[in-house]
Design a protein around this motif. Structure first.
Motif, PDB file in Angstrom:
ATOM      1  N   THR A 141       4.864  -0.248   0.536  1.00 45.22           N
ATOM      2  CA  THR A 141       5.234   0.747   1.543  1.00 45.22           C
ATOM      3  C   THR A 141       6.155   1.796   0.947  1.00 45.22           C
ATOM      4  O   THR A 141       5.946   3.008   1.115  1.00 45.22           O
ATOM      5  CB  THR A 141       5.933   0.067   2.736  1.00 45.22           C
ATOM      6  N   TYR A 142       7.171   1.344   0.229  1.00 42.15           N
ATOM      7  CA  TYR A 142       8.129   2.275  -0.368  1.00 42.15           C
ATOM      8  C   TYR A 142       7.443   3.211  -1.364  1.00 42.15           C
ATOM      9  O   TYR A 142       7.647   4.425  -1.334  1.00 42.15           O
ATOM     10  CB  TYR A 142       9.253   1.504  -1.057  1.00 42.15           C
ATOM     11  N   VAL A 143       6.628   2.659  -2.246  1.00 43.79           N
ATOM     12  CA  VAL A 143       5.975   3.469  -3.275  1.00 43.79           C
ATOM     13  C   VAL A 143       4.987   4.443  -2.648  1.00 43.79           C
ATOM     14  O   VAL A 143       4.820   5.571  -3.127  1.00 43.79           O
ATOM     15  CB  VAL A 143       5.284   2.573  -4.323  1.00 43.79           C
ATOM     16  N   ALA A 144       4.338   4.042  -1.567  1.00 44.31           N
ATOM     17  CA  ALA A 144       3.400   4.937  -0.893  1.00 44.31           C
ATOM     18  C   ALA A 144       4.105   6.192  -0.384  1.00 44.31           C
ATOM     19  O   ALA A 144       3.610   7.310  -0.533  1.00 44.31           O
ATOM     20  CB  ALA A 144       2.710   4.209   0.257  1.00 44.31           C
ATOM     21  N   PHE A 145       5.274   6.015   0.210  1.00 45.13           N
ATOM     22  CA  PHE A 145       6.044   7.165   0.665  1.00 45.13           C
ATOM     23  C   PHE A 145       6.549   7.974  -0.522  1.00 45.13           C
ATOM     24  O   PHE A 145       6.474   9.208  -0.520  1.00 45.13           O
ATOM     25  CB  PHE A 145       7.218   6.713   1.531  1.00 45.13           C
ATOM     26  N   GLU A 146       7.071   7.285  -1.515  1.00 47.78           N
ATOM     27  CA  GLU A 146       7.588   7.977  -2.700  1.00 47.78           C
ATOM     28  C   GLU A 146       6.511   8.801  -3.381  1.00 47.78           C
ATOM     29  O   GLU A 146       6.767   9.903  -3.874  1.00 47.78           O
ATOM     30  CB  GLU A 146       8.160   6.947  -3.671  1.00 47.78           C
ATOM     31  N   HIS A 147       5.284   8.284  -3.395  1.00 51.45           N
ATOM     32  CA  HIS A 147       4.170   8.965  -4.055  1.00 51.45           C
ATOM     33  C   HIS A 147       3.872  10.312  -3.410  1.00 51.45           C
ATOM     34  O   HIS A 147       3.404  11.240  -4.080  1.00 51.45           O
ATOM     35  CB  HIS A 147       2.929   8.070  -4.009  1.00 51.45           C
ATOM     36  N   GLU A 148       4.152  10.431  -2.116  1.00 41.52           N
ATOM     37  CA  GLU A 148       3.853  11.668  -1.391  1.00 41.52           C
ATOM     38  C   GLU A 148       5.075  12.576  -1.269  1.00 41.52           C
ATOM     39  O   GLU A 148       4.945  13.732  -0.855  1.00 41.52           O
ATOM     40  CB  GLU A 148       3.334  11.336   0.010  1.00 41.52           C
TER      41      GLU A 148
END
Length: 279
Positions: free
Chosen positions: A102-109
């Motif tokens: 979840t964290y990386v998904a947000f960070e990726h965007e």
């Protein structure tokens, strides 16, 4: 604080949900009214708007019909966003747990990240040896395979810093520079890496004489090009999203105070270099 059972962590999914909610509100429709027109529950409409579940093409076009969106280009744009939200990111194949994914998904965007930390070097700036040393003393037990996957995720995340697609502003407490995880040699390499990154990220050191901020928990504020700001709080089990978005301005205000009280970026790099020479 808990992550909902079903989370669409893709920011593109949030864009779809936010756009549909805006269209509904422009029409003055309630979620109950929309649900009645679609022949579904009010909960389904809410989950779509909150990006807690994906919207199918049929439901999406029914909603757009209801909201009077007839322009073909706009309908296709919305459907492309919805399709993108369904596609798994690279992190979902390697992240060992849902919180990290979840964290990386947000960070990726994210377009910009502002982070405060009083314990360790920020993950986007860690060298592999330092990261490995941290994970070995972390309170979470991991198998050798999980450890390698977590390290792989962390190193891969750093590509956006290297290519300039993600801006990072990191404020660290001086005590971070007093914890040589991995030993003096590894820590010296870690500090050299921070110095080398001075043209790609903004780093500030908060000295001990402003320790009234030391008890604040670590947090990360993520800003996006076309989506609302999100704040993650660091916990012993990983980064968790802030439950109440109305609290985000308080974190932003606090971050501005930290920036004002910390050494400026040039002074901070000089201070880090001084610490490195003493190792």
């Amino acid at each position: 604080m808990a992550i909902p059972a079903k989370v669409n962590a893709n920011v593109r999914g949030r864009k779809v949900g936010l756009a549909l909610r805006a269209l509904r509100e422009q029409k003055g429709y309630t979620a109950d009214f929309v649900a009645e027109q679609l022949g579904c529950s009010q909960g389904k409409v809410s989950r779509i708007e909150l990006a807690q579940s994906n919207v199918g093409k049929g439901d999406l076009f029914l909603l757009l019909d209801l909201y009077g969106v007839t322009e073909l280009a706009e309908r296709e744009r919305m459907w492309e966003l919805a399709r993108e939200a369904r596609r798994p990111g690279w992190w979902e194949r390697v992240a060992p747990d849902e919180r990290l994914a979840t964290y990386v998904a947000f960070e990726h965007e994210a377009a910009e990240i502002a982070a405060w930390n009083a314990n360790v070097v920020h993950g986007l700036l860690q060298i592999e040896q330092y990261a490995r040393a941290l994970f070995l003393v972390a309170p979470i037990d991991r198998s050798a395979e999980e450890l390698e996957r977590v390290i792989q995720v962390r190193m891969t995340r750093q590509r956006r810093i290297q290519d300039g697609s993600l801006k990072l502003w990191w404020i660290l407490h001086e005590s971070v520079l007093e914890r040589p995880y991995g030993g003096p040699e590894v820590f010296a390499q870690q500090l050299s890496h921070l110095v080398a990154m001075r043209n790609k990220v903004t780093i500030q050191v908060l000295r001990k004489d402003t320790a009234r901020h030391f008890n604040l928990g670590a947090y990360t504020i993520m800003q996006f090009a076309e989506a609302p700001t999100v704040t993650f709080l660091e916990t012993v089990v990983g980064e968790l999203p802030l439950d109440d978005p109305s609290h985000i301005p308080a974190y932003q205000e606090n971050y501005n105070r930290l920036r004002a009280e910390a050494l400026n970026p040039s002074e901070s790099i000089e201070f880090i270099e001084q610490v490195r020479t003493r190792l």
